[in-house]
Design an enzyme around this catalytic site. Sequence first.
Site, PDB file in Angstrom:
ATOM      1  N   LYS A  36    -115.496 -28.780  75.785  1.00 51.67           N
ATOM      2  CA  LYS A  36    -114.763 -27.519  75.564  1.00 51.67           C
ATOM      3  C   LYS A  36    -115.719 -26.332  75.637  1.00 51.67           C
ATOM      4  O   LYS A  36    -115.463 -25.364  76.352  1.00 51.67           O
ATOM      5  CB  LYS A  36    -114.091 -27.545  74.183  1.00 51.67           C
ATOM      6  CG  LYS A  36    -113.603 -26.178  73.717  1.00 51.67           C
ATOM      7  CD  LYS A  36    -112.972 -26.221  72.343  1.00 51.67           C
ATOM      8  CE  LYS A  36    -113.926 -26.121  71.178  1.00 51.67           C
ATOM      9  NZ  LYS A  36    -114.369 -24.758  70.821  1.00 51.67           N
ATOM     10  N   ASN A  37    -116.830 -26.414  74.899  1.00 45.29           N
ATOM     11  CA  ASN A  37    -117.694 -25.235  74.788  1.00 45.29           C
ATOM     12  C   ASN A  37    -118.534 -24.986  76.033  1.00 45.29           C
ATOM     13  O   ASN A  37    -119.161 -23.935  76.154  1.00 45.29           O
ATOM     14  CB  ASN A  37    -118.582 -25.348  73.544  1.00 45.29           C
ATOM     15  CG  ASN A  37    -117.765 -25.123  72.273  1.00 45.29           C
ATOM     16  OD1 ASN A  37    -116.601 -24.722  72.343  1.00 45.29           O
ATOM     17  ND2 ASN A  37    -118.360 -25.396  71.125  1.00 45.29           N
TER      18      ASN A  37
ATOM     19  N   ARG B 126    -111.694 -16.715  70.160  1.00 47.33           N
ATOM     20  CA  ARG B 126    -112.832 -15.801  70.180  1.00 47.33           C
ATOM     21  C   ARG B 126    -113.607 -15.837  71.492  1.00 47.33           C
ATOM     22  O   ARG B 126    -114.177 -14.839  71.912  1.00 47.33           O
ATOM     23  CB  ARG B 126    -113.796 -16.163  69.052  1.00 47.33           C
ATOM     24  CG  ARG B 126    -113.422 -15.659  67.714  1.00 47.33           C
ATOM     25  CD  ARG B 126    -114.530 -15.997  66.751  1.00 47.33           C
ATOM     26  NE  ARG B 126    -115.828 -15.611  67.296  1.00 47.33           N
ATOM     27  CZ  ARG B 126    -116.347 -14.407  67.191  1.00 47.33           C
ATOM     28  NH1 ARG B 126    -115.732 -13.467  66.560  1.00 47.33           N
ATOM     29  NH2 ARG B 126    -117.537 -14.149  67.733  1.00 47.33           N
TER      30      ARG B 126
ATOM     31  N   CYS C 150    -112.847 -14.917  61.846  1.00 44.74           N
ATOM     32  CA  CYS C 150    -112.133 -16.169  62.046  1.00 44.74           C
ATOM     33  C   CYS C 150    -112.396 -17.031  60.825  1.00 44.74           C
ATOM     34  O   CYS C 150    -113.186 -16.660  59.964  1.00 44.74           O
ATOM     35  CB  CYS C 150    -112.588 -16.865  63.319  1.00 44.74           C
ATOM     36  SG  CYS C 150    -114.217 -17.551  63.186  1.00 44.74           S
TER      37      CYS C 150
ATOM     38  N   ARG D 224    -118.418 -13.610  62.268  1.00 43.75           N
ATOM     39  CA  ARG D 224    -118.749 -13.788  63.685  1.00 43.75           C
ATOM     40  C   ARG D 224    -118.661 -12.502  64.516  1.00 43.75           C
ATOM     41  O   ARG D 224    -117.827 -12.381  65.417  1.00 43.75           O
ATOM     42  CB  ARG D 224    -117.845 -14.868  64.300  1.00 43.75           C
ATOM     43  CG  ARG D 224    -118.065 -16.228  63.679  1.00 43.75           C
ATOM     44  CD  ARG D 224    -117.145 -17.250  64.236  1.00 43.75           C
ATOM     45  NE  ARG D 224    -117.670 -17.914  65.408  1.00 43.75           N
ATOM     46  CZ  ARG D 224    -116.985 -18.802  66.116  1.00 43.75           C
ATOM     47  NH1 ARG D 224    -115.761 -19.103  65.795  1.00 43.75           N
ATOM     48  NH2 ARG D 224    -117.512 -19.382  67.162  1.00 43.75           N
ATOM     49  N   PRO D 225    -119.526 -11.550  64.254  1.00 45.81           N
ATOM     50  CA  PRO D 225    -119.511 -10.326  65.052  1.00 45.81           C
ATOM     51  C   PRO D 225    -120.015 -10.577  66.484  1.00 45.81           C
ATOM     52  O   PRO D 225    -120.505 -11.663  66.787  1.00 45.81           O
ATOM     53  CB  PRO D 225    -120.479  -9.409  64.300  1.00 45.81           C
ATOM     54  CG  PRO D 225    -121.352 -10.319  63.513  1.00 45.81           C
ATOM     55  CD  PRO D 225    -120.582 -11.567  63.237  1.00 45.81           C
ATOM     56  N   VAL D 226    -119.869  -9.557  67.346  1.00 46.22           N
ATOM     57  CA  VAL D 226    -120.376  -9.681  68.726  1.00 46.22           C
ATOM     58  C   VAL D 226    -121.420  -8.595  69.009  1.00 46.22           C
ATOM     59  O   VAL D 226    -121.633  -8.215  70.149  1.00 46.22           O
ATOM     60  CB  VAL D 226    -119.235  -9.637  69.779  1.00 46.22           C
ATOM     61  CG1 VAL D 226    -118.381 -10.872  69.706  1.00 46.22           C
ATOM     62  CG2 VAL D 226    -118.378  -8.379  69.626  1.00 46.22           C
ATOM     63  N   ASP D 227    -122.059  -8.105  67.930  1.00 45.71           N
ATOM     64  CA  ASP D 227    -123.031  -7.011  68.102  1.00 45.71           C
ATOM     65  C   ASP D 227    -124.179  -7.379  69.048  1.00 45.71           C
ATOM     66  O   ASP D 227    -124.644  -6.547  69.814  1.00 45.71           O
ATOM     67  CB  ASP D 227    -123.581  -6.585  66.720  1.00 45.71           C
ATOM     68  CG  ASP D 227    -124.159  -7.755  65.936  1.00 45.71           C
ATOM     69  OD1 ASP D 227    -123.576  -8.856  65.977  1.00 45.71           O
ATOM     70  OD2 ASP D 227    -125.209  -7.576  65.284  1.00 45.71           O
ATOM     71  N   LEU D 228    -124.598  -8.643  69.017  1.00 38.40           N
ATOM     72  CA  LEU D 228    -125.738  -9.026  69.867  1.00 38.40           C
ATOM     73  C   LEU D 228    -125.343  -9.059  71.348  1.00 38.40           C
ATOM     74  O   LEU D 228    -126.155  -8.766  72.222  1.00 38.40           O
ATOM     75  CB  LEU D 228    -126.321 -10.381  69.437  1.00 38.40           C
ATOM     76  CG  LEU D 228    -126.775 -10.449  67.968  1.00 38.40           C
ATOM     77  CD1 LEU D 228    -127.248 -11.858  67.604  1.00 38.40           C
ATOM     78  CD2 LEU D 228    -127.886  -9.441  67.695  1.00 38.40           C
TER      79      LEU D 228
ATOM     80  N   ASP E  54    -121.480 -27.795  64.497  1.00 39.08           N
ATOM     81  CA  ASP E  54    -120.183 -28.366  64.899  1.00 39.08           C
ATOM     82  C   ASP E  54    -120.037 -29.847  64.522  1.00 39.08           C
ATOM     83  O   ASP E  54    -118.961 -30.421  64.698  1.00 39.08           O
ATOM     84  CB  ASP E  54    -119.973 -28.208  66.414  1.00 39.08           C
ATOM     85  CG  ASP E  54    -119.732 -26.759  66.804  1.00 39.08           C
ATOM     86  OD1 ASP E  54    -119.464 -25.942  65.909  1.00 39.08           O
ATOM     87  OD2 ASP E  54    -119.817 -26.454  68.003  1.00 39.08           O
TER      88      ASP E  54
ATOM     89  N   ILE F 271    -125.764 -21.728  59.993  1.00 46.59           N
ATOM     90  CA  ILE F 271    -125.281 -20.953  61.145  1.00 46.59           C
ATOM     91  C   ILE F 271    -124.101 -20.045  60.754  1.00 46.59           C
ATOM     92  O   ILE F 271    -124.078 -18.878  61.098  1.00 46.59           O
ATOM     93  CB  ILE F 271    -124.857 -21.887  62.313  1.00 46.59           C
ATOM     94  CG1 ILE F 271    -125.984 -22.859  62.658  1.00 46.59           C
ATOM     95  CG2 ILE F 271    -124.434 -21.070  63.537  1.00 46.59           C
ATOM     96  CD1 ILE F 271    -127.232 -22.238  63.232  1.00 46.59           C
TER      97      ILE F 271
ATOM     98  N   ARG G 225    -107.185 -27.726  69.754  1.00 48.76           N
ATOM     99  CA  ARG G 225    -108.058 -26.774  70.454  1.00 48.76           C
ATOM    100  C   ARG G 225    -109.302 -27.473  70.984  1.00 48.76           C
ATOM    101  O   ARG G 225    -109.952 -26.948  71.893  1.00 48.76           O
ATOM    102  CB  ARG G 225    -108.516 -25.678  69.494  1.00 48.76           C
ATOM    103  CG  ARG G 225    -107.387 -24.847  68.984  1.00 48.76           C
ATOM    104  CD  ARG G 225    -107.896 -23.738  68.125  1.00 48.76           C
ATOM    105  NE  ARG G 225    -108.852 -22.942  68.891  1.00 48.76           N
ATOM    106  CZ  ARG G 225    -109.595 -21.976  68.372  1.00 48.76           C
ATOM    107  NH1 ARG G 225    -109.490 -21.692  67.104  1.00 48.76           N
ATOM    108  NH2 ARG G 225    -110.422 -21.285  69.120  1.00 48.76           N
TER     109      ARG G 225
END
Length: 416
Positions: A22-23, A91, A115, A120-124, A303, A325, A395
């Site tokens: 999936k990932n 996401r 979530c 889980r930001p996306v700043d990076l 995971d 994490i 999922r």
Amino acid sequence: MDKLIVEGGVPLHGRITVSGSKNAALPILMACLLAEGPVALSNVPRLRDIHTSLRLLDILGCETEFSGNEATSCVTNLSPEAPYDLVKTMRASVLCLGPLLARLGEARVALPGGCAIGARPVDLHLKGLERMGAEFELTEGYILGKSGRLKGAHITFDFPTVGGTENLLMAASLAEGETILENAAREPEVTDLANFLNAMGAKITGQGTSVLRVQGVEKLTGCSYRVMPDRIEAGTYLVAAAITGGELEVADCPFQELDAVSYKLREMGVWLEERDDHVLVRPEGRIRGVDVVTQPYPGFPTDMQAQLMALMCVADGTGSIEEKIFENRFMHVQELARLGANITLKGRMGIVRGVDQLVGAQVMASDLRASASLVLAGLAASGRTEISRIYHLDRGYEGIEDKLSGVGARIWREKE
Ligand code: EPU
């Protein structure tokens, strides 16, 4: 809504085949936005997140098809907007940001938000793209990005973010000049994406290391590519054999990529042997508690944390899991306790005291890997476990109840 019923206590025996990752498939699908020409992917798992990604590709201007485990995509008329309705359900949709900026010089992507497993930001992602010349504005819940042709840059991540590395790899592939990504994520799924981009004509080196170099090219073409097998699904089935006291052949198992997991499983008393096309797994006597700390790859994967915790619940002695994490990835603890597990939480540390026997109960799935841990615990428990909200499981695990019943588990789906 569906629920899963598990009648536990049956040792699993037989062969179980791992599906495509999936990932790995999710970023690879988003990378299809970069291709001029058709892309054909094989070993694509039939999962809810994959269907969502294909819907997103359709909205962004691709023609897609999905049949069996083969997916095709061909860009026809790109559009820059990824709407909230889709992004909020997954996401990973934010991975279209890099490709859209690279192809169109603009993107309007809904901000993914929090979530269940943390903020889980996306700043990076955004900081890296800014270094390549993009400008962002956050308005009405959307990230509005503008750029000319992106320019190669030297970027050192504050943290080896998987999604951030993937977004930047895709953007850099079509940028002008060289991009160097330092402290990049080394996860095998990042490597699979880089190999896919190279198959489309990108020039990426350093896969599997924390320094990735990308020479930008003018265009990328279509290609055919087979998605790597899912190391987390494979790891989940290794635990299934151990927790039920059975013996499984796990076929198409990416064993090398599971080093940190197999190391811990062996320490717990699980016997593992790599054969020609499968890994043979069974417990050797009683399972023992161990100490685990989740880390970026090649460390122990977050995971697999919940699944290993399920195994520790029935181990001899005490074990611990420190989650480094995500700040909030212990929602399975309360549910495992409903089955009789003895777990104490102290901040980001879970202390697990093994019990002789779990007992079936009604439980609720809260996220994907938490759901997997409940299925595993249910397989080990005496009596009947009912797991509700299993849409989370759909999922990430292709046909989980079919695969498990194929090796003897008593597990089935019912409407709630
Ligand atoms: N982070 C930031 N800022 C960013 C990006 C990340 O602070 O800009 C933080 C996150 O909040 C988190 C940590 O960094 O605390 C790790 O995030 P990362 O970006 O590495 O993870 P991700 O790309 O959001 C992927 C997988 C996850 C997996 C993690 C870690 C996909 C689609 N998702 O998420 O998979 O747990 O890497 O390995 O690839 C799952 O499959 O169940 C799952 C959650």
